[in-house]
Design a protein around this motif. Structure first.
Motif, PDB file in Angstrom:
ATOM      1  N   ALA A   1       0.867  -1.447  -0.018  1.00 59.57           N
ATOM      2  CA  ALA A   1      -0.006  -0.029  -0.092  1.00 59.57           C
ATOM      3  C   ALA A   1       1.012   1.103   0.062  1.00 59.57           C
ATOM      4  O   ALA A   1       1.696   1.473   0.783  1.00 59.57           O
ATOM      5  CB  ALA A   1      -0.970   0.121   1.231  1.00 59.57           C
ATOM      6  N   ASN A   2       0.654   2.209  -0.826  1.00 59.00           N
ATOM      7  CA  ASN A   2       1.156   3.452  -0.997  1.00 59.00           C
ATOM      8  C   ASN A   2       0.498   4.258   0.033  1.00 59.00           C
ATOM      9  O   ASN A   2      -0.519   4.105   0.502  1.00 59.00           O
ATOM     10  CB  ASN A   2       1.220   4.059  -2.430  1.00 59.00           C
ATOM     11  CG  ASN A   2       2.522   3.163  -3.184  1.00 59.00           C
ATOM     12  OD1 ASN A   2       3.504   2.751  -2.760  1.00 59.00           O
ATOM     13  ND2 ASN A   2       1.980   3.052  -4.352  1.00 59.00           N
ATOM     14  N   HIS A   3       1.120   5.419   0.270  1.00 55.92           N
ATOM     15  CA  HIS A   3       0.526   6.560   0.987  1.00 55.92           C
ATOM     16  C   HIS A   3      -0.173   7.630   0.227  1.00 55.92           C
ATOM     17  O   HIS A   3       0.241   8.225  -0.740  1.00 55.92           O
ATOM     18  CB  HIS A   3       1.993   7.380   1.739  1.00 55.92           C
ATOM     19  CG  HIS A   3       1.464   8.619   2.497  1.00 55.92           C
ATOM     20  ND1 HIS A   3       0.959   8.688   3.728  1.00 55.92           N
ATOM     21  CD2 HIS A   3       1.540   9.723   1.845  1.00 55.92           C
ATOM     22  CE1 HIS A   3       0.665   9.840   4.097  1.00 55.92           C
ATOM     23  NE2 HIS A   3       0.904  10.585   3.081  1.00 55.92           N
ATOM     24  N   SER A   4      -1.086   8.021   1.061  1.00 55.19           N
ATOM     25  CA  SER A   4      -2.011   9.364   0.651  1.00 55.19           C
ATOM     26  C   SER A   4      -1.977  10.175   1.721  1.00 55.19           C
ATOM     27  O   SER A   4      -2.363   9.552   2.986  1.00 55.19           O
ATOM     28  CB  SER A   4      -2.908   9.036  -0.184  1.00 55.19           C
ATOM     29  OG  SER A   4      -3.782  10.026  -0.136  1.00 55.19           O
ATOM     30  N   CYS A   5      -1.956  11.576   1.773  1.00 58.57           N
ATOM     31  CA  CYS A   5      -2.447  12.469   2.916  1.00 58.57           C
ATOM     32  C   CYS A   5      -3.976  12.561   2.803  1.00 58.57           C
ATOM     33  O   CYS A   5      -4.413  13.208   3.870  1.00 58.57           O
ATOM     34  CB  CYS A   5      -1.652  13.597   2.849  1.00 58.57           C
ATOM     35  SG  CYS A   5       0.029  13.604   2.926  1.00 58.57           S
ATOM     36  N   ILE A   6      -4.566  12.011   2.031  1.00 62.02           N
ATOM     37  CA  ILE A   6      -5.995  11.932   2.027  1.00 62.02           C
ATOM     38  C   ILE A   6      -6.550  10.343   1.627  1.00 62.02           C
ATOM     39  O   ILE A   6      -7.004  10.051   0.441  1.00 62.02           O
ATOM     40  CB  ILE A   6      -6.685  13.000   1.022  1.00 62.02           C
ATOM     41  CG1 ILE A   6      -7.978  13.014   1.104  1.00 62.02           C
ATOM     42  CG2 ILE A   6      -6.115  12.934  -0.417  1.00 62.02           C
ATOM     43  CD1 ILE A   6      -8.795  14.076   0.420  1.00 62.02           C
ATOM     44  N   PRO A   7      -6.070   9.599   2.611  1.00 61.95           N
ATOM     45  CA  PRO A   7      -6.386   8.008   2.206  1.00 61.95           C
ATOM     46  C   PRO A   7      -7.741   7.657   1.930  1.00 61.95           C
ATOM     47  O   PRO A   7      -8.541   8.195   2.611  1.00 61.95           O
ATOM     48  CB  PRO A   7      -5.589   7.514   3.481  1.00 61.95           C
ATOM     49  CG  PRO A   7      -5.824   8.364   4.257  1.00 61.95           C
ATOM     50  CD  PRO A   7      -5.937   9.597   3.947  1.00 61.95           C
ATOM     51  N   ASN A   8      -8.071   6.326   1.145  1.00 62.67           N
ATOM     52  CA  ASN A   8      -9.203   5.951   1.190  1.00 62.67           C
ATOM     53  C   ASN A   8      -9.282   4.470   2.275  1.00 62.67           C
ATOM     54  O   ASN A   8     -10.314   3.661   2.059  1.00 62.67           O
ATOM     55  CB  ASN A   8      -9.546   5.699  -0.175  1.00 62.67           C
ATOM     56  CG  ASN A   8      -8.479   5.114  -1.032  1.00 62.67           C
ATOM     57  OD1 ASN A   8      -7.750   4.385  -0.463  1.00 62.67           O
ATOM     58  ND2 ASN A   8      -8.888   5.226  -2.250  1.00 62.67           N
ATOM     59  N   MET A   9      -8.105   4.240   2.761  1.00 62.09           N
ATOM     60  CA  MET A   9      -8.267   2.946   3.641  1.00 62.09           C
ATOM     61  C   MET A   9      -7.838   3.657   5.017  1.00 62.09           C
ATOM     62  O   MET A   9      -6.860   4.394   4.936  1.00 62.09           O
ATOM     63  CB  MET A   9      -7.195   1.967   3.151  1.00 62.09           C
ATOM     64  CG  MET A   9      -7.712   1.278   1.890  1.00 62.09           C
ATOM     65  SD  MET A   9      -6.949  -0.165   1.344  1.00 62.09           S
ATOM     66  CE  MET A   9      -5.272   0.233   1.290  1.00 62.09           C
ATOM     67  N   ILE A  10      -8.562   2.861   6.064  1.00 60.09           N
ATOM     68  CA  ILE A  10      -7.734   2.972   7.289  1.00 60.09           C
ATOM     69  C   ILE A  10      -7.185   1.835   7.748  1.00 60.09           C
ATOM     70  O   ILE A  10      -7.356   0.809   7.135  1.00 60.09           O
ATOM     71  CB  ILE A  10      -8.731   3.647   8.702  1.00 60.09           C
ATOM     72  CG1 ILE A  10      -9.860   2.567   8.370  1.00 60.09           C
ATOM     73  CG2 ILE A  10      -9.086   4.900   8.556  1.00 60.09           C
ATOM     74  CD1 ILE A  10     -10.888   2.753   9.556  1.00 60.09           C
ATOM     75  N   HIS A  11      -6.087   1.666   8.696  1.00 64.45           N
ATOM     76  CA  HIS A  11      -5.314   0.478   9.028  1.00 64.45           C
ATOM     77  C   HIS A  11      -5.226   0.460  10.381  1.00 64.45           C
ATOM     78  O   HIS A  11      -5.109   1.476  11.244  1.00 64.45           O
ATOM     79  CB  HIS A  11      -4.216   0.147   8.167  1.00 64.45           C
ATOM     80  CG  HIS A  11      -2.924   1.282   8.449  1.00 64.45           C
ATOM     81  ND1 HIS A  11      -2.971   2.564   8.129  1.00 64.45           N
ATOM     82  CD2 HIS A  11      -1.979   0.909   9.333  1.00 64.45           C
ATOM     83  CE1 HIS A  11      -1.916   2.973   8.316  1.00 64.45           C
ATOM     84  NE2 HIS A  11      -0.972   2.108   9.399  1.00 64.45           N
ATOM     85  N   LYS A  12      -5.343  -0.703  10.974  1.00 69.51           N
ATOM     86  CA  LYS A  12      -5.316  -1.152  12.417  1.00 69.51           C
ATOM     87  C   LYS A  12      -4.873  -2.533  12.624  1.00 69.51           C
ATOM     88  O   LYS A  12      -5.469  -3.491  11.951  1.00 69.51           O
ATOM     89  CB  LYS A  12      -6.625  -0.718  12.976  1.00 69.51           C
ATOM     90  CG  LYS A  12      -6.575  -0.915  14.432  1.00 69.51           C
ATOM     91  CD  LYS A  12      -8.181  -0.614  14.941  1.00 69.51           C
ATOM     92  CE  LYS A  12      -8.469  -0.557  16.450  1.00 69.51           C
ATOM     93  NZ  LYS A  12      -8.348  -1.858  16.852  1.00 69.51           N
ATOM     94  N   PRO A  13      -4.034  -2.871  13.491  1.00 69.11           N
ATOM     95  CA  PRO A  13      -3.978  -4.430  13.777  1.00 69.11           C
ATOM     96  C   PRO A  13      -4.704  -4.841  14.826  1.00 69.11           C
ATOM     97  O   PRO A  13      -5.514  -4.204  15.380  1.00 69.11           O
ATOM     98  CB  PRO A  13      -2.451  -4.247  14.698  1.00 69.11           C
ATOM     99  CG  PRO A  13      -2.555  -2.870  15.290  1.00 69.11           C
ATOM    100  CD  PRO A  13      -3.225  -1.971  14.450  1.00 69.11           C
ATOM    101  N   ASP A  14      -5.306  -6.274  14.436  1.00 63.88           N
ATOM    102  CA  ASP A  14      -6.167  -6.836  15.292  1.00 63.88           C
ATOM    103  C   ASP A  14      -5.543  -7.265  16.634  1.00 63.88           C
ATOM    104  O   ASP A  14      -4.244  -6.913  16.633  1.00 63.88           O
ATOM    105  CB  ASP A  14      -6.855  -7.814  14.599  1.00 63.88           C
ATOM    106  CG  ASP A  14      -5.959  -9.156  14.244  1.00 63.88           C
ATOM    107  OD1 ASP A  14      -4.923  -9.264  14.784  1.00 63.88           O
ATOM    108  OD2 ASP A  14      -6.525  -9.885  13.686  1.00 63.88           O
ATOM    109  N   GLU A  15      -6.249  -8.066  17.432  1.00 65.25           N
ATOM    110  CA  GLU A  15      -5.683  -8.552  18.658  1.00 65.25           C
ATOM    111  C   GLU A  15      -4.462  -9.465  18.288  1.00 65.25           C
ATOM    112  O   GLU A  15      -3.886  -9.879  19.531  1.00 65.25           O
ATOM    113  CB  GLU A  15      -6.505  -8.880  19.620  1.00 65.25           C
ATOM    114  CG  GLU A  15      -7.344 -10.182  19.287  1.00 65.25           C
ATOM    115  CD  GLU A  15      -8.798 -10.081  18.500  1.00 65.25           C
ATOM    116  OE1 GLU A  15      -8.643  -9.167  17.551  1.00 65.25           O
ATOM    117  OE2 GLU A  15      -9.601 -10.616  18.508  1.00 65.25           O
ATOM    118  N   TYR A  16      -4.236  -9.960  17.425  1.00 63.19           N
ATOM    119  CA  TYR A  16      -3.171 -10.922  17.165  1.00 63.19           C
ATOM    120  C   TYR A  16      -1.882 -10.224  16.275  1.00 63.19           C
ATOM    121  O   TYR A  16      -1.257 -11.065  15.639  1.00 63.19           O
ATOM    122  CB  TYR A  16      -3.788 -12.195  16.602  1.00 63.19           C
ATOM    123  CG  TYR A  16      -4.809 -12.821  17.191  1.00 63.19           C
ATOM    124  CD1 TYR A  16      -4.434 -13.572  18.644  1.00 63.19           C
ATOM    125  CD2 TYR A  16      -6.082 -12.787  16.789  1.00 63.19           C
ATOM    126  CE1 TYR A  16      -5.472 -13.742  19.484  1.00 63.19           C
ATOM    127  CE2 TYR A  16      -7.117 -13.226  17.738  1.00 63.19           C
ATOM    128  CZ  TYR A  16      -6.859 -13.693  19.082  1.00 63.19           C
ATOM    129  OH  TYR A  16      -7.814 -14.367  19.855  1.00 63.19           O
TER     130      TYR A  16
END
Ligand SMILES: C[S@@+](CC[C@H](N)C(=O)[O-])C[C@H]1O[C@@H](n2cnc3c(N)ncnc32)[C@H](O)[C@@H]1O
Length: 353
Positions: free
Chosen positions: A268-283
């Motif tokens: 995934a490339n970067h954008s300062c106005i992204p169309n995806m959010i990311h977050k790790p799950d509990e594992y």
């Protein structure tokens, strides 16, 4: 106009299960494809429309390390068994390394410790021998980076000697084994001469092929791996990264608790106005979710930093140049760039000469 060469399209959803705990570990939405951009390199694109809220990708770390201030007491350690990686809370008893390597290594149970034996054996002597001196002489960041490299080498070792591919390593062209690591961008040309010189010394002193670290690679190959790791690793934070517009009042993503390399998420490339959010799950699995409706053909981007932390164009540019070595040309950056700077070569991607 930017020419985009599609590597492949795919019609099905990829699901790979974890070999030891039967957990879904890698998952790519069928509307997401890999493509190539002449400036950015590999990228993720929508093959068909994707509605906001859609889970788009789940990736399991190739290697992960905890990042904590005080490993002996901090409650945010992760179970060292890479098939588990659950959070080790302070009120839950931990199983420590029987050889007493470092306090950062702990398991949630003796079952996890036993399942992790071959993997941990690869790093244990190295940690015992070098962890304290790297921490003392080079600081916590360099220690974490070196340990992540050692864990990548441990995964490679297991893949080559023990695992015999129970988890399909390339489904529909999504490589998540060592070949996926070899595809990561980043090389000695990406980083400053000064930085490369310092990593060269680090490799020579602590990361060479030896009885303590029997990886079989040349010093040059390990240096290349560091250059890739630095361009592709993720910090793991408890809350989402990339919500835009930023919530008011600003809520940041919290304290970093781990760092990891994900072969698929790294596309995934970067954008300062992204169309995806990311977050790790509990594992410790990285999860990408569409934060907007994404149209067929659009690039799918995340934000590489907390958008509540770097808000104005200058600070975003400075941070991306320093940490990721490129100049962002996303719609937000272009719209915020003063007209007289739009044709200025100094804001174009820079090279160290
Ligand atoms: C995590 S990788 C992303 C995937 C990468 N494009 C590849 O080919 O593997 C990060 C690198 O991608 C490139 N990149 C990411 N976002 C970019 C952007 N908005 N503009 C230019 N280059 C970008 C930079 O070279 C950066 O160091």
């Amino acid at each position: 106009m930017i020419q985009t060469a599609y590597i492949r399209s795919q019609a099905s959803i990829l699901i790979a299960s974890d070999e030891t705990v039967g957990r879904t570990s890698r998952w790519v939405h069928s509307h997401l494809i890999q493509a190539l951009d002449p400036i950015k390199g590999r990228q993720l694109r929508a093959f068909k429309d994707i509605p906001a809220g859609t889970r788009m990708l789940v990736d399991r770390p190739y290697a992960i390390i905890p990042v904590v201030d005080n490993p002996a007491t901090n409650d945010d350690l992760l179970c060292s068994n890479r098939a588990c990686n659950c959070a080790l809370r302070s009120n839950v008893s931990r199983v420590s390394c029987p050889h007493g390597c470092v306090a950062d290594v702990a398991w949630c149970s003796s079952t996890c410790r036993d399942a992790d034996k071959a993997y941990h054996s690869f790093e244990c002597n190295w940690l015992k021998r070098y962890a304290n001196s790297i921490r003392k002489k080079w600081g916590e960041y360099v220690f974490g980076m070196s340990w992540l490299i050692v864990r990548m080498l441990a995964s490679r070792h297991i893949e080559r000697t023990i695992q015999h591919d129970t988890d399909t390593s390339s489904t529909h062209g999504w490589r998540h084994d060592w070949c996926g690591i070899e595809l990561l961008c980043g090389s000695v040309d990406t980083w400053s001469h000064e930085q490369v010189r310092s990593w060269t010394l680090l490799v020579k002193k602590y990361l060479q092929n030896s009885a303590v670290l029997p990886h079989g690679l040349t010093a040059q190959q390990v240096l290349h791996l560091i250059c890739q790791e630095e361009a592709n690793s993720f910090g793991l934070y408890p809350r989402e990264t990339g919500i835009y517009p930023c919530p008011q009042p600003h809520i940041n993503r919290g304290e970093q608790f781990a760092a990891a390399v994900y072969p698929l998420a790294a596309m995934a490339n970067h954008s300062c106005i992204p169309n995806m959010i990311h977050k790790p799950d509990e594992y410790g699995h990285m999860v990408f979710t569409a934060s907007k409706d994404i149209l067929a053909g659009q690039e799918c981007c995340i934000s590489y930093f907390d958008l509540t932390e770097y808000t104005d164009l200058t600070s975003r540019r400075e941070h991306l140049r320093k940490s990721f070595r490129f100049t962002c040309q996303c719609d937000r950056c272009v719209s915020e760039t003063p007209a007289h700077e739009l044709n200025d070569w100094s804001v174009m991607p820079s090279m160290d000469i």
